[in-house]
Design a protein around this motif. Sequence first.
Motif, short mmCIF file in Angstrom:
data_model
loop_
_atom_site.label_atom_id
_atom_site.label_comp_id
_atom_site.label_asym_id
_atom_site.label_seq_id
_atom_site.Cartn_x
_atom_site.Cartn_y
_atom_site.Cartn_z
N LEU A 156 48.35 25.20 28.32
CA LEU A 156 48.27 24.20 29.37
C LEU A 156 49.48 24.44 30.27
CD1 LEU A 156 47.01 21.68 30.66
CD2 LEU A 156 48.40 20.30 29.11
N VAL A 157 49.25 24.90 31.48
CA VAL A 157 50.34 25.26 32.38
C VAL A 157 50.99 23.98 32.91
CG1 VAL A 157 50.95 26.50 34.50
CG2 VAL A 157 49.16 27.40 33.00
N PRO A 158 52.27 23.79 32.60
CA PRO A 158 52.94 22.54 32.98
C PRO A 158 53.55 22.57 34.39
CG PRO A 158 54.40 23.82 31.62
CD PRO A 158 53.11 24.61 31.75
N PHE A 159 53.06 23.47 35.25
CA PHE A 159 53.64 23.63 36.58
C PHE A 159 52.57 23.45 37.64
CE2 PHE A 159 56.22 26.34 33.78
CZ PHE A 159 57.45 25.71 33.95
N THR A 160 52.99 22.93 38.78
CA THR A 160 52.09 22.83 39.92
C THR A 160 51.97 24.20 40.59
OG1 THR A 160 53.85 22.35 41.51
CG2 THR A 160 52.88 20.45 40.35
N ARG A 161 51.01 24.33 41.48
CA ARG A 161 50.87 25.60 42.21
C ARG A 161 52.12 25.88 43.04
NH1 ARG A 161 44.81 24.16 44.02
NH2 ARG A 161 45.96 22.28 44.49
N GLN A 162 52.73 24.81 43.57
CA GLN A 162 53.96 24.99 44.34
C GLN A 162 55.08 25.51 43.45
OE1 GLN A 162 54.66 24.49 47.89
NE2 GLN A 162 56.27 25.80 47.08
N GLU A 163 55.19 24.98 42.24
CA GLU A 163 56.23 25.44 41.32
C GLU A 163 56.00 26.89 40.90
OE1 GLU A 163 57.56 21.25 39.20
OE2 GLU A 163 55.70 22.21 38.55
N ILE A 164 54.73 27.27 40.71
CA ILE A 164 54.43 28.66 40.40
C ILE A 164 54.83 29.55 41.57
CG2 ILE A 164 52.56 30.32 39.93
CD1 ILE A 164 51.15 28.01 38.38
N ALA A 165 54.55 29.11 42.78
CA ALA A 165 54.96 29.86 43.98
C ALA A 165 56.47 30.00 44.03
CB ALA A 165 54.44 29.16 45.24
N ASN A 166 57.19 28.93 43.76
CA ASN A 166 58.65 28.97 43.78
C ASN A 166 59.20 29.95 42.75
OD1 ASN A 166 58.50 26.95 45.70
ND2 ASN A 166 59.17 25.33 44.33
N TYR A 167 58.54 30.01 41.61
CA TYR A 167 59.01 30.87 40.53
C TYR A 167 58.69 32.34 40.78
CZ TYR A 167 60.89 31.37 35.85
OH TYR A 167 61.68 31.68 34.77
N THR A 168 57.57 32.61 41.45
CA THR A 168 57.12 33.99 41.65
C THR A 168 57.50 34.56 43.01
OG1 THR A 168 54.96 33.21 42.41
CG2 THR A 168 55.17 33.77 40.06
N GLY A 169 58.10 33.74 43.87
CA GLY A 169 58.48 34.22 45.19
C GLY A 169 57.30 34.34 46.15
N LEU A 170 56.23 33.63 45.86
CA LEU A 170 55.03 33.66 46.70
C LEU A 170 54.93 32.36 47.50
CD1 LEU A 170 52.56 35.00 43.98
CD2 LEU A 170 53.47 36.31 45.93
N ARG A 171 54.05 32.37 48.48
CA ARG A 171 53.74 31.14 49.20
C ARG A 171 52.68 30.40 48.40
NH1 ARG A 171 56.33 30.75 53.63
NH2 ARG A 171 56.99 32.54 54.85
N VAL A 172 52.68 29.07 48.50
CA VAL A 172 51.72 28.26 47.74
C VAL A 172 50.29 28.64 48.11
CG1 VAL A 172 51.68 26.25 49.28
CG2 VAL A 172 51.22 25.97 46.83
N GLU A 173 50.05 28.96 49.37
CA GLU A 173 48.70 29.35 49.81
C GLU A 173 48.24 30.61 49.07
OE1 GLU A 173 51.31 28.90 51.88
OE2 GLU A 173 50.77 27.10 53.00
N THR A 174 49.18 31.55 48.86
CA THR A 174 48.85 32.78 48.15
C THR A 174 48.51 32.48 46.69
OG1 THR A 174 50.31 34.01 49.62
CG2 THR A 174 49.67 35.10 47.57
N VAL A 175 49.27 31.58 46.09
CA VAL A 175 48.99 31.19 44.70
C VAL A 175 47.62 30.55 44.59
CG1 VAL A 175 49.70 29.68 42.79
CG2 VAL A 175 51.41 30.99 44.06
#
Length: 180
Positions: A156-175
């Motif tokens: 169960l991924v405890p992160f929002t799409r924005q947090e995943i973007a922040n962690y991976t250096g991507l834009r939220v739209e890309t995620v």
Amino acid sequence: MPIDRMLLESEGAIVKKYIKGEIIFLEGNEPRCYYQIISGEVKMFCINSDGKEFTQGIFSDACCFGEVPLILNLPYPASAMATRDTFLLKLSSDSFTRLLNTNHQIALELIQAISQKTYNKAVTLREVVNNPPETRILSFLDSLKAKQENPNEQLLVPFTRQEIANYTGLRVETVIRTLL
């Protein structure tokens, strides 16, 4: 690598509560304390000139953070914020240095922990710089899965799409587009 709580307290560490969203230290600040999490979660992050956040690490129970700038006596390269209500042990810089000078086993264990963090950061950086979004996100999810107690259980991924973007250096739209 957590340092024994009773040992830290015998050296003068205090327990401090930070509420969710509270800043523990800011990028550029001079380090003054060793921090170790009793319970809760802390995010280290920096914000680039475009205002985009990049998450450098997320730390939870029994982890320490911010120790490298403290040891090197250099400004923090990132900010730290409690992402949940968090209890920390705080030990002054002088007491921390004295503790390392008098307890070589703890110093060695700290060197090993810092080395592991450095290695993990190098692997993460390689993933972020050299790979397409799919691989970045998959690597991030794989690292979460590896930290699970039972790797056969569903994650169960405890992160929002924005947090995943922040962690991976991507834009939220890309995620969002990649995860669809």
